[in-house]
Design a protein around this motif. Sequence first.
Motif: not given
Length: 468
Positions: A8-11, A55-58, A60-72, A461-463
């Motif tokens: 992720l840091r590389a991206i 999203v691809c990197a996550c 590949e590691h089987g890790v789910a992602v949580v999209p976040q906007g303004g968090n309201t 893996l999406m939220n």
Amino acid sequence: MTDLLTALRAIVGDSHVLADESDRAPYEADWRGRYKGRAICVARPADTQEVAAVVCACAEHGVAVVPQGGNTGLVGGGVPRVMGNEVVISLSRLNRVRAIDPANNTLTVEAGCTLAAVQAAAAEHDRLFPLSLASEGSCQIGGNLSSNAGGVHVLRYGNTRELTLGLEVVLADGQIWNGLRGLRKDNTGYDLKHLFIGAEGTLGIITAAVLKLFPPPRSRAVAWVALASAAEVVNLLGSARAACGERLTAFEIVGRPALELVLKHIPGCSDPLRTPADCYALIELTDPAADADLSEALQAVLSAQMDAGRISDAVLAASEAQMRSLWALRENISEAQRIEGISIKHDVSVPVSSIPEFLARADAALREAFPDLRIVSFGHVGDGNLHYNISKPVAADNADFIAQTLAVNRIVHDIVADLGGSISAEHGLGQLKREEITRYKSPVEMALMRSIKQALDPRGLMNPGKVL
Ligand SMILES: Cc1cc2nc3c(=O)[nH]c(=O)nc-3n(C[C@H](O)[C@H](O)[C@H](O)COP(=O)(O)OP(=O)(O)OC[C@H]3O[C@@H](n4cnc5c(N)ncnc54)[C@H](O)[C@@H]3O)c2cc1C
């Protein structure tokens, strides 16, 4: 997880991967403080390609992602769950206005633009983007799209879904779908954008959108009206609609307890009328013509109702400042309620004609079951949408109060369902109503939703844990 953090840091660059507890904290709790989870890290990509790569990197590691906007968001949809095995993807850095086409009345923006910035970009070109929420300084258009936000102007312009022509989306497998079409007519098969609007990040990550613009209002009139009952509010709505047509831009209901919380907690707010009433209507008319005499039109509606004895008192704003102060009484209710303390919230809709019956039945049933609870109701009555919130009895303990949530919800939501309504009008399901919805949607509808989820996000893996 070191490998994933390195990838992720590389991206996105070292400074845009937040892995320390204190850096992650603001992204891990929701606005109301009801949901607090834990993430592996927060990734803050700068553009669509970086979102796709994250999203691809996550994946590949089987890790789910949580999209976040303004968090309201108010249903716990944008924060990670407690297990500590998800990556939050913050869209805040995707904040560019990509294009404006005044002749086509469209604006193309990235998902991380705040709603206020989208409104300002439209205004710069003498256009209106009419979505308007009390959280507009912080919420982002990607969050508005993903929750199909409503707000105070749905009556005139529709909700976010109706304001959207095209989307760009990063799919669960990292592919980018470019559906950024600015077309008002396009019958070429399934209209895919509608799958992602209101999906709360469970089907893909919205990275940009083509939005509809309108002529800006140049005349405005605002009134605050005291009424004896919700039935009178609905009657007034009918009269205002018949007399003012499309000029009727907002029609809100505010119960007296909601107003009292604002007067108690929000500095600078005062009661515009001398005698307290059971409930109030906040009415706004607008017109693109600079010389439209809207005050006269609104005055005529109110005078007729007053002569018929259906309104006890009213104030018509005489200046921009007074319009703002009347609107502040409505817009500060959520904040005042937050300051007052914990509450059990309901964001429900019923046919407009059923609002008085809903309020009468729900008030009576709750008062019988829980005599000490305080009912704070307000909302977008023109859309049949009420925020029917229950505040803690003054002397009660937080934990005892929250323990009653399921029983309170059952009473309120069963009445909503009986009247053909929805248990989530504009806030979504998130974590808050994920279980509850299974009681009210048919097995056929739930199965259809699960089939769509399975087709677009087969690995889940999406939220995960939100909506379904
Ligand atoms: C004071 C106050 C008043 C409010 N008034 C209203 C109102 O009148 N009407 C109304 O509808 N709502 C209202 N809300 C709720 C909230 O502001 C809206 O739901 C808003 O649309 C959320 O936007 P956000 O950017 O904060 O989204 P977030 O809270 O960050 O996320 C909301 C959901 O969308 C998902 N998501 C966010 N961005 C993306 C993306 N780019 N792609 C895919 N998924 C994404 C998240 O995972 C989450 O499930 C109010 C909230 C507050 C605090």
